[in-house]
Scaffold this motif. Sequence first.
Motif, PDB file in Angstrom:
ATOM      1  N   GLU A  30     -37.017   8.756  -4.952  1.00 59.00           N
ATOM      2  CA  GLU A  30     -35.726   8.900  -4.286  1.00 59.00           C
ATOM      3  C   GLU A  30     -34.784   7.731  -4.567  1.00 59.00           C
ATOM      4  OE1 GLU A  30     -38.562   7.003  -1.299  1.00 59.00           O
ATOM      5  OE2 GLU A  30     -38.619   8.483  -2.926  1.00 59.00           O
ATOM      6  N   THR A  31     -35.278   6.626  -5.102  1.00 58.18           N
ATOM      7  CA  THR A  31     -34.412   5.469  -5.357  1.00 58.18           C
ATOM      8  C   THR A  31     -34.437   5.029  -6.826  1.00 58.18           C
ATOM      9  OG1 THR A  31     -36.195   3.967  -4.674  1.00 58.18           O
ATOM     10  CG2 THR A  31     -34.558   4.573  -3.012  1.00 58.18           C
ATOM     11  N   GLN A  32     -34.824   5.936  -7.714  1.00 55.72           N
ATOM     12  CA  GLN A  32     -34.769   5.596  -9.135  1.00 55.72           C
ATOM     13  C   GLN A  32     -33.338   5.573  -9.658  1.00 55.72           C
ATOM     14  OE1 GLN A  32     -37.457   8.257 -11.146  1.00 55.72           O
ATOM     15  NE2 GLN A  32     -39.262   7.112 -10.507  1.00 55.72           N
ATOM     16  N   SER A  33     -32.432   6.192  -8.905  1.00 58.64           N
ATOM     17  CA  SER A  33     -30.999   6.137  -9.227  1.00 58.64           C
ATOM     18  C   SER A  33     -30.209   6.206  -7.930  1.00 58.64           C
ATOM     19  CB  SER A  33     -30.585   7.269 -10.171  1.00 58.64           C
ATOM     20  OG  SER A  33     -30.755   8.525  -9.541  1.00 58.64           O
ATOM     21  N   GLY A  34     -28.950   5.797  -7.987  1.00 58.49           N
ATOM     22  CA  GLY A  34     -28.084   5.830  -6.815  1.00 58.49           C
ATOM     23  C   GLY A  34     -26.681   6.257  -7.205  1.00 58.49           C
ATOM     24  N   ASP A  35     -26.048   7.076  -6.377  1.00 53.04           N
ATOM     25  CA  ASP A  35     -24.729   7.633  -6.686  1.00 53.04           C
ATOM     26  C   ASP A  35     -23.653   7.096  -5.747  1.00 53.04           C
ATOM     27  OD1 ASP A  35     -25.865   9.179  -8.665  1.00 53.04           O
ATOM     28  OD2 ASP A  35     -26.038  10.972  -7.411  1.00 53.04           O
ATOM     29  N   LYS A  73       0.827  -1.199   0.000  1.00 52.82           N
ATOM     30  CA  LYS A  73       0.000   0.000   0.000  1.00 52.82           C
ATOM     31  C   LYS A  73       0.865   1.255   0.000  1.00 52.82           C
ATOM     32  CE  LYS A  73      -3.828   2.188   2.416  1.00 52.82           C
ATOM     33  NZ  LYS A  73      -4.761   2.107   3.560  1.00 52.82           N
ATOM     34  N   ASP A  74       0.531   2.160  -0.891  1.00 47.35           N
ATOM     35  CA  ASP A  74       1.225   3.439  -0.957  1.00 47.35           C
ATOM     36  C   ASP A  74       0.384   4.482  -0.219  1.00 47.35           C
ATOM     37  OD1 ASP A  74       2.464   5.804  -1.559  1.00 47.35           O
ATOM     38  OD2 ASP A  74       2.758   5.326  -3.687  1.00 47.35           O
ATOM     39  N   GLU A  75       0.869   4.953   0.912  1.00 43.14           N
ATOM     40  CA  GLU A  75       0.098   5.866   1.736  1.00 43.14           C
ATOM     41  C   GLU A  75      -0.082   7.224   1.070  1.00 43.14           C
ATOM     42  OE1 GLU A  75      -1.437   4.968   4.286  1.00 43.14           O
ATOM     43  OE2 GLU A  75      -0.518   3.020   4.686  1.00 43.14           O
ATOM     44  N   ASN A  76       0.708   7.509   0.031  1.00 46.99           N
ATOM     45  CA  ASN A  76       0.631   8.816  -0.607  1.00 46.99           C
ATOM     46  C   ASN A  76      -0.483   8.907  -1.635  1.00 46.99           C
ATOM     47  OD1 ASN A  76       2.849   9.853   0.824  1.00 46.99           O
ATOM     48  ND2 ASN A  76       4.272   8.841  -0.601  1.00 46.99           N
ATOM     49  N   LYS A  77      -1.139   7.798  -1.926  1.00 44.19           N
ATOM     50  CA  LYS A  77      -2.224   7.845  -2.900  1.00 44.19           C
ATOM     51  C   LYS A  77      -3.313   6.860  -2.476  1.00 44.19           C
ATOM     52  CE  LYS A  77       0.213   4.570  -5.949  1.00 44.19           C
ATOM     53  NZ  LYS A  77       0.813   4.357  -7.266  1.00 44.19           N
ATOM     54  N   SER A  78      -4.545   7.263  -2.737  1.00 43.27           N
ATOM     55  CA  SER A  78      -5.663   6.400  -2.379  1.00 43.27           C
ATOM     56  C   SER A  78      -6.870   6.736  -3.249  1.00 43.27           C
ATOM     57  CB  SER A  78      -6.030   6.540  -0.904  1.00 43.27           C
ATOM     58  OG  SER A  78      -6.605   7.817  -0.667  1.00 43.27           O
ATOM     59  N   ILE A  79      -7.761   5.776  -3.366  1.00 47.07           N
ATOM     60  CA  ILE A  79      -9.035   5.953  -4.074  1.00 47.07           C
ATOM     61  C   ILE A  79     -10.121   5.452  -3.141  1.00 47.07           C
ATOM     62  CG2 ILE A  79     -10.392   5.357  -6.099  1.00 47.07           C
ATOM     63  CD1 ILE A  79      -7.792   4.904  -7.604  1.00 47.07           C
ATOM     64  N   GLN A  80     -11.069   6.307  -2.830  1.00 49.93           N
ATOM     65  CA  GLN A  80     -12.124   5.954  -1.895  1.00 49.93           C
ATOM     66  C   GLN A  80     -13.490   6.095  -2.555  1.00 49.93           C
ATOM     67  OE1 GLN A  80     -11.430   8.530   1.478  1.00 49.93           O
ATOM     68  NE2 GLN A  80      -9.862   7.176   2.330  1.00 49.93           N
ATOM     69  N   PHE A  81     -14.435   5.245  -2.087  1.00 50.55           N
ATOM     70  CA  PHE A  81     -15.789   5.215  -2.620  1.00 50.55           C
ATOM     71  C   PHE A  81     -16.768   5.447  -1.466  1.00 50.55           C
ATOM     72  CE2 PHE A  81     -13.005   2.708  -5.180  1.00 50.55           C
ATOM     73  CZ  PHE A  81     -13.415   2.881  -6.488  1.00 50.55           C
ATOM     74  N   SER A  82     -17.772   6.288  -1.678  1.00 51.08           N
ATOM     75  CA  SER A  82     -18.719   6.580  -0.610  1.00 51.08           C
ATOM     76  C   SER A  82     -20.084   6.946  -1.181  1.00 51.08           C
ATOM     77  CB  SER A  82     -18.208   7.721   0.272  1.00 51.08           C
ATOM     78  OG  SER A  82     -18.038   8.902  -0.503  1.00 51.08           O
ATOM     79  N   THR A  83     -21.119   6.742  -0.357  1.00 50.47           N
ATOM     80  CA  THR A  83     -22.476   7.148  -0.707  1.00 50.47           C
ATOM     81  C   THR A  83     -22.911   8.256   0.246  1.00 50.47           C
ATOM     82  OG1 THR A  83     -23.458   5.522   0.775  1.00 50.47           O
ATOM     83  CG2 THR A  83     -23.053   4.826  -1.496  1.00 50.47           C
ATOM     84  N   VAL A  84     -24.018   8.907  -0.068  1.00 49.09           N
ATOM     85  CA  VAL A  84     -24.535   9.978   0.781  1.00 49.09           C
ATOM     86  C   VAL A  84     -24.884   9.436   2.158  1.00 49.09           C
ATOM     87  CG1 VAL A  84     -26.421  11.630   1.090  1.00 49.09           C
ATOM     88  CG2 VAL A  84     -25.384  11.327  -1.167  1.00 49.09           C
ATOM     89  N   SER A  85     -25.432   8.221   2.197  1.00 51.86           N
ATOM     90  CA  SER A  85     -25.844   7.627   3.479  1.00 51.86           C
ATOM     91  C   SER A  85     -24.662   7.127   4.292  1.00 51.86           C
ATOM     92  CB  SER A  85     -26.813   6.472   3.225  1.00 51.86           C
ATOM     93  OG  SER A  85     -26.163   5.437   2.501  1.00 51.86           O
ATOM     94  N   GLY A  86     -23.526   6.947   3.637  1.00 54.28           N
ATOM     95  CA  GLY A  86     -22.355   6.455   4.336  1.00 54.28           C
ATOM     96  C   GLY A  86     -22.207   4.949   4.361  1.00 54.28           C
TER      97      GLY A  86
END
Length: 470
Positions: free
Chosen positions: A211-216, A186-199
């Motif tokens: 409200e659920t016809q699409s999701g981000d 793991k390279d601590e200097n770079k990362s890619i994270q994924f998240s939703t509004v709800s967490g």
Amino acid sequence: MIKTSEKTTLKNILILCSVMLFCSVITASAADIFDISYSLTEGGFRVEFNQVNPAKGIKINVTSNVATRYEIELALVRPLENRDKPNVTIRDNFVVRGIRGTNQFGDFRLPSNDAPVRTSQAIYVSNTTGSADSITLVLSVNDITTLQAGYYTGQLSVTLKPIGSSRPYVVKYIDISATVPQAQTKDENKSIQFSTVSGNKRIALNPKKTETQSGDILVTISGTFSQQFKIVQTILQPLESKEGNSLGYEAVKFAIKEATMGTAESLEKNLSSGRQILYSSLPDGKADKTFIITYSLNDLTKQTAGNYTTKIQFSLEEMGNLTNLDTFTLELENERAFDLTIAPEDQLGSLEFRNLKPNQPAKPREVTLTIKSNIGKRYQVNQKLFTLLTSREGQIVPEANFTLKTESLSTKGSLRYLQPQAIKEGEMTLLLSDAEGSPDSFKIIYELNFPKELKAGNYSTRITYSLSEI
């Protein structure tokens, strides 16, 4: 004493009988089929698991015409063992599950959720007549990147076993292998994270709820990459419900929004069973700091109702190497639809013929019925006539003078009255759906021949239409 010519004739007869008997045995043997085979659902012939393809679908076919009841047994002949470290094996992570509905006749005993592959287990039992059948199962190595790196090999067998018969078993062997990659530093200097509004790591889609016809999913890229990289997604399993129904990958689509640097799938694209590249950085590794993956639904009106789930795995690809980043659950709720609509709407509840006069031409009346259904079960459409056509003065049109017939509108089901039929009081079944319970529509044509002995006037009756499961 038998003469020489008679001996010759007798010898020829014996030879002929022997030949006929031999041919009969050969013919009977050739017609006697009891066999098992398998094929990979995605093609090819090697069952190889790796980080990109941790699952394989296998279709098992039984060919039989001997009316012998049978069972299919799945056995782990040799566990997946590390080639370089013989004492290291893959056990509980090597799992199997059954795809419900792929068999036609017998009892498919594999659960639809993942279960570890054991030494041996009966996975299917035929019906009493031993009908030929096929089943589909999915083998996979879960959390493959968490296992000890190396190349693993093993072997499975599928055995066709007759029940209550001395017929020999038929066994086919399936060689399997798994490649577990070395863990990435793991390279601590770079990362890619994924998240939703709800967490949470869940995307819930429902076409009936705004409200659920699409999701981000928000993707956040931090640090510095010195070379080009790609973010890819892999759908780990088909969209399946607890009832064993499945949806095609094309039920869900996705698109990338708010990406201005690099290459992104900005146009809507359907999910697929293979790896899909979501985003590629510039050749020097420069990339957007954030972008959004939006998931939405295609038309589900013809799909079976149910709650379907799958998992989406996100990975980083650098110089041909894949590193798992995160996994999200995708849930799809296709609500039950089972409705009957009638046109014209003024036919709801009553049927009326006005200003009837003796000796006038026959009067037709048309009604169109449309069925919306996604329950995946057969249904029928009935009409109920409460009384014969009656005037306010109590005069009744004879049964034989009031008829109906049904007419196809590209109808998939079976219409009951393709020729005029006298309408009787009570219920009449108008349509039986096809085996899949598909949506449908048809027309009813009523015709009244007003008898000359009745008084002129208005005649009506109460009539209702009903939709019910079979």
